[in-house]
Scaffold this active site. Structure first.
Site, PDB file in Angstrom:
ATOM      1  N   HIS A  74      -5.984  -6.778  -8.614  1.00 58.75           N
ATOM      2  CA  HIS A  74      -7.170  -5.905  -8.461  1.00 58.75           C
ATOM      3  C   HIS A  74      -7.823  -6.164  -7.095  1.00 58.75           C
ATOM      4  O   HIS A  74      -8.968  -6.635  -7.019  1.00 58.75           O
ATOM      5  CB  HIS A  74      -8.137  -6.254  -9.600  1.00 58.75           C
ATOM      6  N   GLU A  81      -4.999  -1.252  -5.765  1.00 66.08           N
ATOM      7  CA  GLU A  81      -4.389  -2.303  -6.592  1.00 66.08           C
ATOM      8  C   GLU A  81      -2.927  -2.008  -6.901  1.00 66.08           C
ATOM      9  O   GLU A  81      -2.625  -0.976  -7.496  1.00 66.08           O
ATOM     10  CB  GLU A  81      -5.148  -2.385  -7.922  1.00 66.08           C
ATOM     11  N   ASP A 103     -11.933   6.709  -9.457  1.00 68.10           N
ATOM     12  CA  ASP A 103     -11.294   5.755 -10.375  1.00 68.10           C
ATOM     13  C   ASP A 103     -10.006   6.410 -10.873  1.00 68.10           C
ATOM     14  O   ASP A 103     -10.022   7.228 -11.793  1.00 68.10           O
ATOM     15  CB  ASP A 103     -12.244   5.432 -11.549  1.00 68.10           C
ATOM     16  N   GLN A 113     -11.058  -5.415 -20.833  1.00 60.00           N
ATOM     17  CA  GLN A 113     -10.137  -4.451 -20.228  1.00 60.00           C
ATOM     18  C   GLN A 113      -9.247  -5.056 -19.151  1.00 60.00           C
ATOM     19  O   GLN A 113      -8.175  -4.525 -18.883  1.00 60.00           O
ATOM     20  CB  GLN A 113     -10.891  -3.230 -19.676  1.00 60.00           C
TER      21      GLN A 113
HETATM   22  O1  TA6 Z   1      -9.445  -0.933 -11.532  1.00 60.08           O
HETATM   23  C1  TA6 Z   1     -10.428   0.014 -11.695  1.00 60.08           C
HETATM   24  C2  TA6 Z   1     -11.360  -0.449 -12.800  1.00 60.08           C
HETATM   25  O2  TA6 Z   1     -10.638  -0.635 -13.978  1.00 60.08           O
HETATM   26  C3  TA6 Z   1     -12.518   0.539 -12.959  1.00 60.08           C
HETATM   27  O3  TA6 Z   1     -12.359   1.389 -14.064  1.00 60.08           O
HETATM   28  C4  TA6 Z   1     -13.755  -0.324 -12.984  1.00 60.08           C
HETATM   29  O4  TA6 Z   1     -14.333  -0.479 -14.179  1.00 60.08           O
HETATM   30  C5  TA6 Z   1     -13.293  -1.578 -12.297  1.00 60.08           C
HETATM   31  O5  TA6 Z   1     -11.922  -1.707 -12.436  1.00 60.08           O
HETATM   32  C6  TA6 Z   1     -14.024  -2.896 -12.455  1.00 60.08           C
HETATM   33  O6  TA6 Z   1     -13.781  -3.523 -13.643  1.00 60.08           O
HETATM   34  P1  TA6 Z   1     -14.469  -4.909 -14.020  1.00 60.08           P
HETATM   35  O7  TA6 Z   1     -13.938  -5.239 -15.386  1.00 60.08           O
HETATM   36  O8  TA6 Z   1     -14.040  -5.928 -12.989  1.00 60.08           O
HETATM   37  O9  TA6 Z   1     -15.931  -4.664 -13.989  1.00 60.08           O
END
Ligand code: TA6
Length: 314
Positions: free
Chosen positions: A176, A281, A221, A95
């Site tokens: 992030h 972010e 979130d 993601q």
């Molecule tokens: O930026 C928010 C987010 O996408 C949340 O949904 C959460 O899952 C977080 O980042 C952390 O993601 P990661 O892939 O670093 O564990």
């Protein structure tokens, strides 16, 4: 640029801006940027990730988990991971894209010693053949990290679409950033009142922010869409305010805190550490950026911190 095996914490005060290579945990190379006022920042070549940003007293301003795994090819929990190239509906480990999981090259074509008032580093990321199998887009990502003489931290990202077949490159992007806070319940995120957001805890339901300051007493979130370019994070306990200034090419702001239950499920975050972090972010995630072949996209954010003793406008 000189070489050293010390860490940012142990770095002696510098007389002029400097950028010094350092070997840290698990032999990972980083570059420590320092300014004579005592400010410093540390950028890991793995991920092109800023893992430390300190004020002149040496206080850490970014959160890094005690349980962060400094090992390829794991994401590092904290600092400023660069989430790229990401796509709508990506899930799981993908993601946030692969940029945070690759070694970046130092751009040696830029001579840092000629810079009289900046401690900075230029890095480059190009996709590997394996990356191209998953994301068939040739690109070049140039990242510049600058520690200003007053301790502000700037990051400039330049992404060029180098597809030779004329194909556009479509992606999402975010810095992030994990800010260190003393206690999440004492934190407010300001500048998002009346802004629409997608609530990821309610299946991306679209809502409108009513609060002057977003405060935290459970998991959050959210993706705030088309926000103002200046956002602040106040820490009532440490009596200081962070300010994010972003380019309008990063229209969105993500606000995230996992709270206790999610933190317990995360292997690289100590359960109580959710209290010491907030992610705010600068991002382009509400809708995709489409870059025509040969075109370049630039996204910048500029972070500063102001202790309340210096008054509101510092
Ligand atoms: O930026 C928010 C987010 O996408 C949340 O949904 C959460 O899952 C977080 O980042 C952390 O993601 P990661 O892939 O670093 O564990």
């Amino acid at each position: 640029m000189s070489s050293s095996s010390s860490s940012a914490a142990a770095a002696p005060p510098v007389e002029k801006p400097s950028a010094v290579f350092s070997i840290g945990i698990n032999g990972l190379t980083s570059v420590v940027l320092s300014q004579p006022g005592g400010y410093s920042a540390e950028v890991l070549l793995y991920g092109g990730q800023v893992i430390s940003w300190k004020n002149k007293r040496g206080d850490e301003l970014l959160f890094i988990s005690k349980k962060a795994v400094f090992e390829p090819y794991n994401p590092i929990r904290g600092g400023i991971p660069i989430c790229f190239p990401t796509f709508i509906n990506n899930g799981g480990t993908e993601q946030h894209g692969f940029a945070r999981l690759r070694y970046w090259e130092v751009d040696t074509s830029i001579d840092l010693t000629t810079s009289s008032d900046k401690a900075s580093i230029d890095l480059i990321l190009r996709p590997t053949n394996d990356d191209l199998l998953k994301c068939p887009n040739q690109f070049e990502f140039r990242l510049r990290v600058i520690l200003e003489p007053n301790g502000d931290l700037k990051m400039n990202s330049h992404i060029s679409n180098l597809n030779s077949d004329g194909k556009p490159f479509t992606f999402l992007f975010s810095y992030h950033t994990y800010f260190y806070v003393s206690e999440i319940r004492e934190v407010g995120v300001e500048g998002l009142e009346k802004v629409d957001y997608l609530d990821y805890l309610q299946n991306k339901k679209r809502c409108t922010e009513q609060a002057e300051a977003i405060t935290f007493d459970s998991e959050v979130d959210r993706v705030y869409l088309n926000t103002p370019d200046i956002i602040s994070i106040t820490d009532r306990e440490l009596k200081r305010t962070f300010t994010i200034r972003k380019s309008s090419s990063l229209p969105d702001i993500v606000v995230w805190n996992p709270w206790e239950e999610k933190a317990r499920e995360m292997t690289d975050l100590d359960t109580i550490e959710y209290r010491e972090m907030v992610c705010v972010e600068a991002a382009a995630v509400g809708s995709e950026i489409t870059l025509k072949a040969g075109d370049e996209w630039t996204g910048t954010h500029h972070l500063s911190v102001c202790p309340w003793t210096l008054g509101k406008g510092c």
